[in-house]
Design a protein around this motif. Sequence first.
Motif, mmCIF file in Angstrom:
data_model
loop_
_atom_site.group_PDB
_atom_site.id
_atom_site.type_symbol
_atom_site.label_atom_id
_atom_site.label_comp_id
_atom_site.label_asym_id
_atom_site.label_seq_id
_atom_site.Cartn_x
_atom_site.Cartn_y
_atom_site.Cartn_z
ATOM 1 N N LEU A 11 0.640 -1.302 -0.034
ATOM 2 C CA LEU A 11 -0.143 -0.086 0.106
ATOM 3 C C LEU A 11 0.821 1.227 -0.074
ATOM 4 N N SER A 12 2.026 1.278 0.697
ATOM 5 C CA SER A 12 2.654 2.327 0.835
ATOM 6 C C SER A 12 3.789 2.655 -0.297
ATOM 7 N N SER A 13 3.841 1.790 -1.294
ATOM 8 C CA SER A 13 4.823 1.620 -2.406
ATOM 9 C C SER A 13 4.278 2.746 -3.531
ATOM 10 N N THR A 14 5.289 3.440 -4.231
ATOM 11 C CA THR A 14 4.797 4.325 -5.135
ATOM 12 C C THR A 14 4.616 3.921 -6.468
ATOM 13 N N PHE A 15 3.854 4.745 -7.549
ATOM 14 C CA PHE A 15 3.478 4.257 -8.698
ATOM 15 C C PHE A 15 3.466 5.253 -9.770
ATOM 16 N N LYS A 16 4.312 5.184 -10.802
ATOM 17 C CA LYS A 16 4.304 6.394 -11.893
ATOM 18 C C LYS A 16 3.324 5.942 -13.242
ATOM 19 N N ILE A 17 2.679 6.774 -13.403
ATOM 20 C CA ILE A 17 1.850 6.956 -14.743
ATOM 21 C C ILE A 17 2.272 8.196 -15.628
ATOM 22 N N ARG A 18 2.817 7.886 -16.889
ATOM 23 C CA ARG A 18 3.354 9.403 -17.576
ATOM 24 C C ARG A 18 4.419 9.890 -16.815
ATOM 25 N N ASN A 19 3.929 11.407 -16.255
ATOM 26 C CA ASN A 19 4.899 12.090 -15.434
ATOM 27 C C ASN A 19 4.406 12.338 -14.057
ATOM 28 N N THR A 20 3.516 11.430 -13.579
ATOM 29 C CA THR A 20 2.810 11.728 -12.419
ATOM 30 C C THR A 20 3.162 10.717 -11.367
ATOM 31 N N THR A 21 3.696 10.966 -10.427
ATOM 32 C CA THR A 21 3.921 9.847 -9.237
ATOM 33 C C THR A 21 2.902 9.730 -8.240
ATOM 34 N N PHE A 22 2.342 8.420 -7.831
ATOM 35 C CA PHE A 22 1.376 8.315 -6.698
ATOM 36 C C PHE A 22 2.167 7.960 -5.696
ATOM 37 N N LYS A 23 2.074 8.676 -4.606
ATOM 38 C CA LYS A 23 2.814 8.512 -3.430
ATOM 39 C C LYS A 23 2.455 7.104 -2.795
ATOM 40 N N ASN A 24 1.367 6.751 -2.808
ATOM 41 C CA ASN A 24 0.924 5.354 -2.449
ATOM 42 C C ASN A 24 -0.340 4.586 -3.474
#
Length: 414
Positions: free
Chosen positions: A4-17
């Motif tokens: 749940l706490s891992s990040t994820f990147k789509i295009r140039n946007t990083t989701f912090k969790n």
Amino acid sequence: MNQLSSTFKIRNTTFKNRIIKGAMSEALANTAGEPNHLHLGLYEAWAKGGLGCAITGNVMVDFRAKNEPGVVVIETERDLAKLKQWAEVGKKHGMVQLIQLSHPGRQCPKGLNKETVAPSAVPFSPMLATTFATPRELTETEILDIIQRFANAAAICEKAGFEGVQLHGAHGYLISEFLSPLTNKRQDQWGGSIENRSRFLLEVYKAVRTATSKDFLVTVKLNSADFQRGGITEEEVIYVFKAIDEAGIDLIEISGGSYEAPAMAGVKADKRKQSTVAREAYFLDFAESIRKQVKCALMVTGGFRTAKGMNDALASGACDFIGLARPLAVETDLAHELIAGQNVKYAVKPIKTGIPMVDKMAIMEIIWYAAQFKTIAEGKAPNPKLSPLKVFFKYLKGNLTAVVKGQLNSRKSA
């Protein structure tokens, strides 16, 4: 590992969790459809609570087609200043925000709008026909206009500073109506085969993508099933998912149902297999199967209640994001708690008024939570014990007022 706490990147946007607030109706706008300080207060509370991303409730692309009173409408740059403030709330706390763009089609209460439109003039079931009128079939010119309205609204959202939009293609709204053979009886290029029924969704996506920059996120919410006899088939659903994925969609949120079969509210949860119940999420089995068919990011919303269940779902690879909705109406800091290993505190139960006709429509699953949102927006603590009956009668009074005002305005403009 705490997935749940891992990040994820789509295009140039990083989701912090990996925790996303799914769309829920806020009903906080005025009769003109303008966002206000209440939206800012509500989303700031969720942002402070640690969410990686929040998807707004229905934002209409046409003022003539509102699904309920209090909904935000984006047609022009009229509200650009307030929208910029709203987008800034997320940026300040590192929370990605996606505006859910929607056209309700036939799912509008009688009297709220001058008329309702849909792919075809298909009436509602007898139980709902007293609340929802039979829609008028859209002309081709009107279909093309609505496609451009989605694109225009998305461009305004990007200008305001939001990271992206979600196209509402589920729950019986217009995009979903085009996809389903139950509500799309057209014989032209917009109906018939699944290729034709998918055309509206794909054209909306293309128009939105053209109107926005390459880094702007374009996502969609789709039904895994109609949960109605004669509805879209499993093979057709797979076709739709693969087609929008190949077109370049960034993320698909998996859901299901409509006003006439509200599976999204968990109404059919008691009919699930025991193995599915153990895994918590309503649509996780479908996510597992469609994961093999598409390459875009997937989000599953509905049913998750434990940190373990969410982490297990992410670890399995079936989905990339966990969608939470109703629990966040009574626990604004739930994201922080889940990442710390705690579970949802308040069990989500069907909201019942004791009035059979009302309870069968599952409308309380929307308006009871909207009442909580207003409380949070005003800086107060939510009330898990709020009376459903009290909320319903207050909603009924507000709806009647909105209908009367709409009728008066229609007469003045006639």
